[in-house]
Design a protein around this motif. Structure first.
Motif, short mmCIF file in Angstrom:
data_model
loop_
_atom_site.label_atom_id
_atom_site.label_comp_id
_atom_site.label_asym_id
_atom_site.label_seq_id
_atom_site.Cartn_x
_atom_site.Cartn_y
_atom_site.Cartn_z
N SER A 12 0.79 -1.27 -0.05
CA SER A 12 -0.03 -0.16 -0.09
C SER A 12 0.90 1.39 0.03
O SER A 12 1.87 1.32 0.70
N PHE A 13 0.45 2.27 -0.73
CA PHE A 13 1.11 3.47 -0.88
C PHE A 13 0.11 4.58 -1.29
O PHE A 13 -0.67 4.46 -2.34
N LYS A 14 0.03 5.47 -0.41
CA LYS A 14 -0.97 6.78 -0.64
C LYS A 14 -2.17 6.31 -1.39
O LYS A 14 -2.71 6.78 -2.15
N GLY A 15 -2.83 5.64 -0.47
CA GLY A 15 -4.11 5.10 -0.83
C GLY A 15 -4.39 3.96 -1.84
O GLY A 15 -5.69 3.37 -2.22
N ASN A 16 -3.29 3.62 -2.55
CA ASN A 16 -3.48 2.69 -3.67
C ASN A 16 -2.87 1.38 -3.06
O ASN A 16 -1.93 1.22 -2.07
N VAL A 136 6.17 7.32 -8.64
CA VAL A 136 5.36 8.10 -7.70
C VAL A 136 6.10 8.31 -6.19
O VAL A 136 5.97 8.95 -5.21
N VAL A 137 7.34 7.23 -6.13
CA VAL A 137 8.01 7.27 -5.04
C VAL A 137 9.53 7.88 -5.48
O VAL A 137 10.05 7.81 -6.55
N GLU A 141 12.46 7.12 0.34
CA GLU A 141 10.97 6.97 0.63
C GLU A 141 11.20 5.86 1.62
O GLU A 141 11.90 4.86 1.63
#
Length: 148
Positions: A12-16, A136-137, A141
């Motif tokens: 999971s990452f930022k709602g995805n 997006v990363v 991170e």
């Protein structure tokens, strides 16, 4: 922060949320164990920017090959690292060897099942999901890998 849940075989990452495949041998940090390490990590390097989807990487270097099912049949014993690599670095004493163990989040052949264990220690993702995450990363991170 990227959260990888081994029990759920998800990232999971930022709602995805994405299905993944972690180590067939379970979790662990020992060199040569072919296990997925747990704990806190960071992305040490992003490799493969602008490579074609399905590009084959060996030793973090593109081979010039593009994965096909036929190539997979010709080389059934290769551990396919495709498309992009996010190289993990352990941030805790028990997982400091993660980078030296070459543990990545990386693309894999799309016919490989996700949501079930199967890797040799890395976190595998389908290629389209790998590209979406990679884009997006950032290096640095934070990543956490939990058992449940």
């Amino acid at each position: 922060m990227i959260t990888i849940n081994i029990a759920q075989q998800s990232l999971s990452f930022k709602g995805n949320s994405y299905l993944i495949s972690s180590a067939k041998n379970g979790v662990g940090e020992q060199e040569g164990s072919f296990c997925t390490p747990i704990g806190a990590f960071k992305i040490a390097d992003k490799i493969g920017t602008d490579l074609q989807v399905g590009a084959v990487l060996v030793g973090r270097v593109p081979t010039g090959e593009i994965y096909t099912a036929e190539l997979g049949r010709q080389c059934p014993d290769r551990d396919w690292i495709l498309t992009r690599i996010l190289w993990l670095e352990g941030l805790e004493s028990h997982n400091k060897n993660t980078k030296a163990r070459y543990i990545y989040i990386h693309g894999t052949p799309d016919e490989e099942p996700m949501g079930v264990v199967g890797s040799k220690g890395c976190i595998r993702m389908h290629n389209k999901d790998m590209v979406a995450l990679f884009d997006v990363v950032q290096v640095g991170e934070k990543v956490v890998i939990i058992k449940q």
